[in-house]
Design an enzyme around this catalytic site. Sequence first.
Site, mmCIF file in Angstrom:
data_model
loop_
_atom_site.group_PDB
_atom_site.id
_atom_site.type_symbol
_atom_site.label_atom_id
_atom_site.label_comp_id
_atom_site.label_asym_id
_atom_site.label_seq_id
_atom_site.Cartn_x
_atom_site.Cartn_y
_atom_site.Cartn_z
ATOM 1 N N GLU A 164 -9.525 -2.452 4.528
ATOM 2 C CA GLU A 164 -10.591 -2.240 5.970
ATOM 3 C C GLU A 164 -11.770 -3.015 6.390
ATOM 4 O O GLU A 164 -12.264 -3.468 4.682
ATOM 5 C CB GLU A 164 -10.946 -0.680 6.132
ATOM 6 C CG GLU A 164 -9.338 0.285 6.146
ATOM 7 C CD GLU A 164 -8.876 0.722 7.850
ATOM 8 O OE1 GLU A 164 -8.732 -0.786 8.170
ATOM 9 O OE2 GLU A 164 -8.423 1.690 7.819
ATOM 10 N N HIS A 203 -7.459 -4.781 9.487
ATOM 11 C CA HIS A 203 -6.884 -5.060 8.616
ATOM 12 C C HIS A 203 -5.655 -5.730 7.697
ATOM 13 O O HIS A 203 -5.290 -5.717 9.102
ATOM 14 C CB HIS A 203 -7.222 -3.492 8.067
ATOM 15 C CG HIS A 203 -5.801 -2.610 8.115
ATOM 16 N ND1 HIS A 203 -6.340 -1.774 9.071
ATOM 17 C CD2 HIS A 203 -4.469 -2.899 8.668
ATOM 18 C CE1 HIS A 203 -4.988 -0.768 9.621
ATOM 19 N NE2 HIS A 203 -4.220 -1.642 8.939
ATOM 20 N N ASP A 211 1.031 -1.334 -0.535
ATOM 21 C CA ASP A 211 -0.119 -0.164 0.036
ATOM 22 C C ASP A 211 0.590 0.896 -0.172
ATOM 23 O O ASP A 211 2.170 1.516 0.292
ATOM 24 C CB ASP A 211 -0.533 -0.106 1.383
ATOM 25 C CG ASP A 211 -0.217 -0.741 2.772
ATOM 26 O OD1 ASP A 211 0.627 -0.496 2.253
ATOM 27 O OD2 ASP A 211 -0.842 -1.315 3.564
HETATM 28 C C1 F6R Z 1 1.408 -2.055 6.453
HETATM 29 C C2 F6R Z 1 0.261 -2.173 5.864
HETATM 30 C C3 F6R Z 1 -0.428 -2.622 7.330
HETATM 31 C C4 F6R Z 1 0.012 -2.985 8.536
HETATM 32 C C5 F6R Z 1 -0.686 -2.331 9.737
HETATM 33 C C6 F6R Z 1 0.153 -2.829 11.362
HETATM 34 O O1 F6R Z 1 1.573 -1.490 4.870
HETATM 35 O O2 F6R Z 1 -0.597 -2.651 5.021
HETATM 36 O O3 F6R Z 1 -1.614 -3.517 7.242
HETATM 37 O O4 F6R Z 1 0.563 -4.041 8.432
HETATM 38 O O5 F6R Z 1 -1.420 -0.992 9.750
HETATM 39 O O6 F6R Z 1 0.991 -1.488 11.137
HETATM 40 P P1 F6R Z 1 1.642 -1.787 12.716
HETATM 41 O O7 F6R Z 1 2.465 -2.897 12.301
HETATM 42 O O8 F6R Z 1 2.227 -0.352 12.642
HETATM 43 O O9 F6R Z 1 1.309 -2.475 13.731
#
Ligand code: F6R
Length: 242
Positions: free
Chosen positions: A143, A138, A67
């Site tokens: 989402e 997600h 993303d």
């Molecule tokens: C990032 C992504 C998100 C994150 C998720 C967890 O490229 O696609 O799905 O993996 O928001 O984020 P963290 O690791 O910061 O808790």
Amino acid sequence: MNMLTFPSEAELNEAAAGVITDLVRTKPHAVIGLATGGTPVGIYRTMIRSYQNGMVSYQQVTTFNLDEYVGCSVEDPQSYACYMQEHLFRHIDVQPMNIHIPDGSVRDPEAECRRYDERLEAVGQLDLQLLGLGHNGHIGFNEPDHSLISSTHVVALRDETRQANARFFDDPGRVPTHAITMGVGAILKAKKILLVVKGSDKADIVHRALTGEIKTECPASLLQTHPNLVVMMDEEAGRHFR
Ligand code: F6R
């Protein structure tokens, strides 16, 4: 599903990085889906170390990121393109032409989504997709909703996602409202998925996602249907599985 818990973050990072480096050693031209956020930082650090020790080369590897924020250019320090350079790409020998990240700065994000899907279709299938997990379930920026989209698309970020990601911004008000995300189609099509979950604040959601009903309101629950899912957690995240 192969579920593993690790007593320390260092051991978890080592094991997760090992999945990626083992793949690249056995298949030098592997196609790997990568994630950003807090979770992969230590994994990428471990990968850099093994590259620097001469244990692996990424010269023939192709990468696709999950993303990017809409409105963020490659130069923007908050962009995921910049994150990837900082935390991984500029430290290893991956070829810039083999790196794919949606371009959030384009005038027509919908066209960028189609372009990204064409690139994904050209490789056919990711050999491995690395995933983190959002507190709301997600994956990528797919989402929770009453329906999910299979292809790459523009998504309005949920408030809880923007709040969670505000920690990466000097001004929390600057967290973008929209992102381009790979859809669940390309994620689930990957030959292997490595879901990494860290911290007690993710214990409830990872348990619900992997043992609860499969529902689009918890996008990560779709991972239960994948034939080759590896889940790596620290003890805090995995406490409900004990
Ligand atoms: C990032 C992504 C998100 C994150 C998720 C967890 O490229 O696609 O799905 O993996 O928001 O984020 P963290 O690791 O910061 O808790």
